[in-house]
Write an enzyme that holds these catalytic residues in place. Structure first.
Site, PDB file in Angstrom:
ATOM      1  N   HIS A  82     -19.623  11.711  65.756  1.00 14.44           N
ATOM      2  CA  HIS A  82     -21.015  11.739  66.222  1.00 14.44           C
ATOM      3  C   HIS A  82     -21.648  10.374  65.996  1.00 14.44           C
ATOM      4  O   HIS A  82     -21.312   9.657  65.058  1.00 14.44           O
ATOM      5  CB  HIS A  82     -21.793  12.821  65.473  1.00 14.44           C
ATOM      6  N   GLU A 152     -22.373  11.539  74.578  1.00 15.68           N
ATOM      7  CA  GLU A 152     -23.735  11.562  74.066  1.00 15.68           C
ATOM      8  C   GLU A 152     -24.258  10.132  73.980  1.00 15.68           C
ATOM      9  O   GLU A 152     -24.023   9.455  72.977  1.00 15.68           O
ATOM     10  CB  GLU A 152     -23.821  12.267  72.717  1.00 15.68           C
ATOM     11  N   GLY A 158     -32.098  12.901  70.474  1.00 16.46           N
ATOM     12  CA  GLY A 158     -33.339  13.161  69.757  1.00 16.46           C
ATOM     13  C   GLY A 158     -34.529  12.355  70.225  1.00 16.46           C
ATOM     14  O   GLY A 158     -35.589  12.365  69.587  1.00 16.46           O
ATOM     15  N   SER A 197     -30.521  15.109  74.084  1.00 16.25           N
ATOM     16  CA  SER A 197     -31.793  15.665  74.546  1.00 16.25           C
ATOM     17  C   SER A 197     -31.615  16.741  75.611  1.00 16.25           C
ATOM     18  O   SER A 197     -32.390  16.839  76.566  1.00 16.25           O
ATOM     19  CB  SER A 197     -32.711  14.550  75.062  1.00 16.25           C
ATOM     20  N   GLY A 218     -28.320  19.558  70.311  1.00 12.97           N
ATOM     21  CA  GLY A 218     -28.796  19.188  68.991  1.00 12.97           C
ATOM     22  C   GLY A 218     -30.008  19.991  68.567  1.00 12.97           C
ATOM     23  O   GLY A 218     -29.921  21.179  68.266  1.00 12.97           O
ATOM     24  N   GLY A 219     -31.166  19.357  68.558  1.00 14.18           N
ATOM     25  CA  GLY A 219     -32.382  19.985  68.066  1.00 14.18           C
ATOM     26  C   GLY A 219     -32.746  21.279  68.756  1.00 14.18           C
ATOM     27  O   GLY A 219     -33.289  22.196  68.134  1.00 14.18           O
TER      28      GLY A 219
END
Length: 235
Positions: A82, A152, A158, A197, A218-219
């Protein structure tokens, strides 16, 4: 590094989605929750993975976790390389390849991350950078059954920024070609995920791009309600 025991409720809430055909759901919590996540997803079509591992099976590596340890507690996937591991821990492609080989030896599937920085994108080097990372991060043990690739772009993680669909398609095509060159016919069956994102508002469009086989979320994965909508967008 998000999630305490109370966060398992978010994973539990995904169980209702497991009847959806043609979707593979994998959750990768922090090490402390991997075993508990395996327990709470028993009987559901949700696999559990980890966010990293060490390349060695054991030894004087205080604070690290091996692929064998993860396999023993029921993990099936491991995210490797990552961008945060690259930037914060200075991990190089060769280190990622070593970890991936260890993951494969333990019978697990590696999710190998690659992606360019904003500067590299602006300099027109995105394809070259991604291709070099991919070639350096894939071990000889890689196959379509034990490896997935996650593109990514570092500048999209993010930040809310997302490459255009055309940019995603261009990079994923390059990844597919590189996999074919490296792994032969089997390279065309390796799953390529997009990460950076990913959210409810753009998931369907991203999933519709050629050579996008899924997403590394992710988030937006921290809340089951939002993550579920992204999963349902994958058709």
């Amino acid at each position: 590094m998000n999630g305490l025991a109370s966060s398992l409720a978010e994973i539990e809430a995904l169980k209702g989605l497991t009847g959806e055909a043609a979707r593979d759901i994998v959750v990768c919590p922090p090490f402390t929750l991997v075993e508990k996540a395996v327990e709470c997803t028993k009987g559901a079509a949700i696999a559990v993975g980890a966010q990293d591992c060490h390349a060695q099976t054991s030894g004087a590596y205080t604070g690290d976790v091996s692929a064998e340890m993860l396999a023993e507690i029921g993990a099936r996937f491991v995210i490797l390389g990552h961008s945060e591991r690259h930037s914060a821990y200075k991990e190089m492609d060769a280190a990622v390849a070593g970890k991936a080989a260890a993951v494969h030896k333990a019978g697990l599937t590696s999710i190998i991350c690659i992606g360019e920085t904003r500067a590299e994108r602006d300099e027109g080097r995105a394809i070259d950078v991604v291709r070099a990372q991919l070639e350096g991060s894939i071990p000889d043990t890689a196959t379509s059954s034990n490896t997935a690739i996650a593109y990514e772009p570092v500048w999209a993680i993010g930040t809310g920024l997302v490459p255009s669909l055309e940019q995603i398609e261009e990079v994923h095509l390059s990844i597919r070609q590189t996999l074919g060159e490296r792994l032969g016919e089997d390279g065309y069956s390796v799953r390529i995920l997009y990460g950076g994102s990913v959210k409810v508002s753009n998931a369907a469009a991203i999933f519709g791009v050629s050579n996008v086989d899924g997403a590394l979320v992710g988030g937006a994965s921290l809340k089951a309600s939002e993550f579920a909508e992204i999963i349902l967008a994958a058709v």
